[in-house]
Write a protein that holds these residues in place. Structure first.
Motif, short mmCIF file in Angstrom:
data_model
loop_
_atom_site.label_atom_id
_atom_site.label_comp_id
_atom_site.label_asym_id
_atom_site.label_seq_id
_atom_site.Cartn_x
_atom_site.Cartn_y
_atom_site.Cartn_z
N TYR A 1 51.76 -14.46 25.27
CA TYR A 1 52.40 -15.69 24.65
C TYR A 1 51.68 -16.67 23.63
CZ TYR A 1 55.55 -19.32 24.42
OH TYR A 1 56.65 -20.26 24.15
N GLY A 2 50.40 -16.43 23.92
CA GLY A 2 49.29 -17.21 23.10
C GLY A 2 49.35 -16.74 21.61
N ALA A 3 49.70 -15.41 21.43
CA ALA A 3 49.47 -14.92 20.10
C ALA A 3 50.41 -15.55 19.08
CB ALA A 3 49.77 -13.27 20.42
N VAL B 1 67.60 -16.10 14.24
CA VAL B 1 66.22 -16.88 14.03
C VAL B 1 65.45 -16.00 13.08
CG1 VAL B 1 66.08 -17.56 16.54
CG2 VAL B 1 65.32 -15.24 15.75
N GLU B 2 64.36 -16.80 12.52
CA GLU B 2 63.58 -16.14 11.52
C GLU B 2 62.52 -15.08 12.05
OE1 GLU B 2 65.25 -20.04 10.35
OE2 GLU B 2 63.91 -19.32 11.87
N ALA B 3 62.17 -15.31 13.19
CA ALA B 3 60.76 -14.39 13.53
C ALA B 3 61.08 -14.13 14.99
CB ALA B 3 59.58 -14.98 13.08
N ALA B 4 60.06 -13.14 15.35
CA ALA B 4 59.94 -12.64 16.64
C ALA B 4 58.62 -12.20 17.07
CB ALA B 4 60.95 -11.86 17.35
N TYR B 5 58.38 -11.96 18.25
CA TYR B 5 57.07 -11.38 18.63
C TYR B 5 57.17 -10.54 19.62
CZ TYR B 5 52.22 -10.66 19.83
OH TYR B 5 50.96 -10.13 20.06
N SER B 6 57.13 -9.11 19.60
CA SER B 6 57.42 -8.17 20.66
C SER B 6 56.63 -7.08 20.41
CB SER B 6 59.23 -8.15 20.46
OG SER B 6 59.51 -7.22 21.45
#
Length: 361
Positions: free
Chosen positions: A47-49, A89-94
């Motif tokens: 989550y910190g990334a 949404v504009e972005a994600a992390y996955s």
């Protein structure tokens, strides 16, 4: 040199002229983006990334480009990327491997069973042409991606009973995702895909016999050692598991060139930082787990050999139906073979000597 200075310097290089930060701020628009993370807050490394990414982007633009990070709402990872592709949404992390149902080619961007280790995955993505290959495929879903870190080789998971032979896998209820699930399915395993937050309860309630997540640091946080004593290695389905930042392709293309350069620089920082975190934190976590009773076990050679054959069969089957997969996997295989030609000379020889030296005290 501060991170902000590095990123703004990168902005100057990208534009062909060195620009001072105030000059950038004067001409740059104010933007507010949202980024949804596939991972919960309690997994602080993952989550910190994106939090680090958002902070670096904000600092380098004098807070003119701000990205709000939050955990993804219910709906799973596929819904997350669908939201990005649609512009909700504009972005994600996955992890791209979560999208194996969309297209198995996506999984190769994260990790393939018996594929590349972390350094090799990074080299292939950044210097071997893989990132361009993948973004060509991601564009079909209106997505653009940048590498956002690697967990390194993962563990093989937590088992409530020992695996002494291939026969012990028959009917085993095992949480595993991506192409690894297909490989284990060929070995007779009953695979399931569950989010990390649900694994403890599933093992404790005996609806699962085994579960894999990442490695010691995160597995300890999830408490998996308390409900399954046998800790297997290696996670041959994820020899170097790469995460990505995902952007709506149109929103990314519309960013000012300077902002894109800053975002690329921030992602590159995170890409190195995440693996450094895991490499630094996993040893102590492993010591604590073993000290608390976890029993380390290597997968039997019989299992490894059968899994390798199953993986190669699956790649041939998918490639016969999916031209994108065949093109990307062929590139991966060629790169892997060249990498191990080098690694067996340098890295393996050195590491093997040092591991033996350590064992001798």
């Amino acid at each position: 040199m501060k991170r902000r200075d590095i990123l703004t310097a990168g902005l100057g290089l990208a534009g062909g002229t060195a620009l001072a930060a105030p000059a950038v701020a004067q001409s740059a628009p104010e933007l507010r983006w949202r980024l949804h993370s596939a991972f919960p807050r309690n997994l602080d490394a993952l989550y910190g990334a994106p939090e680090l990414f958002a902070r670096l982007v904000a600092e380098a633009t004098d807070n003119r480009f701000q990205i709000e990070v939050s955990a993804a709402p219910a709906g799973g990872s596929s819904a997350l990327l669908e939201a990005v592709g649609s512009g909700t949404v504009e972005a994600a992390y996955s992890a791209a491997a979560y999208e194996v149902g969309r297209d198995p080619t996506y999984a190769l961007a994260t990790a393939a069973p018996f594929g590349l280790n972390a350094r090799q995955q990074n080299a292939w993505m950044l210097q071997g042409g893989a990132l361009d290959l993948f973004n060509e495929i991601f564009a079909k879903s209106k997505l653009y991606a940048l590498p956002g870190g690697n967990t390194g080789t993962q563990m093989g998971g937590w088992f409530r009973r020992e695996v002494k032979s291939l026969a012990d896998l028959q009917g085993l209820r095992f949480r595993i995702a991506g192409l690894g699930a297909q490989v284990m399915g060929k070995l007779g395993v009953a695979t399931q895909t569950l989010p990390g937050a649900d694994l403890y309860a599933a093992l404790e309630g005996k609806t699962l016999d085994a579960a894999e997540w990442i490695g010691p640091y995160d597995d300890e946080k999830l408490g998996l050692n308390k409900v399954a004593p046998f800790y297997y290695y290696p996670g041959f389905w994820e020899g170097g598991s790469m995460l990505h930042f995902w952007f709506n392709a149109q929103k990314w293309a519309e960013l000012p060139k300077g902002y894109r350069a800053i975002a690329q620089g921030a992602a590159a920082t995170v890409n190195g930082d995440l693996q450094a975190k895991y490499d630094a934190r996993n040893p102590a976590a492993l010591r604590r787990l073993v000290g608390g009773g976890a029993q380390l076990r290597p997968f039997p050679q019989e299992v490894m050999e059968a899994a390798l054959k199953a993986a190669n069969d699956i790649y041939a089957e998918i490639g016969a139906k999916n031209p994108d997969f065949k093109r990307v996997y062929d590139a991966l295989k060629t790169f892997r073979n060249e990498e191990y030609l080098w690694f067996q000379v340098a890295e393996y020889t050195y590491d093997n000597f040092m591991i033996r030296a350590r064992a001798r005290g």
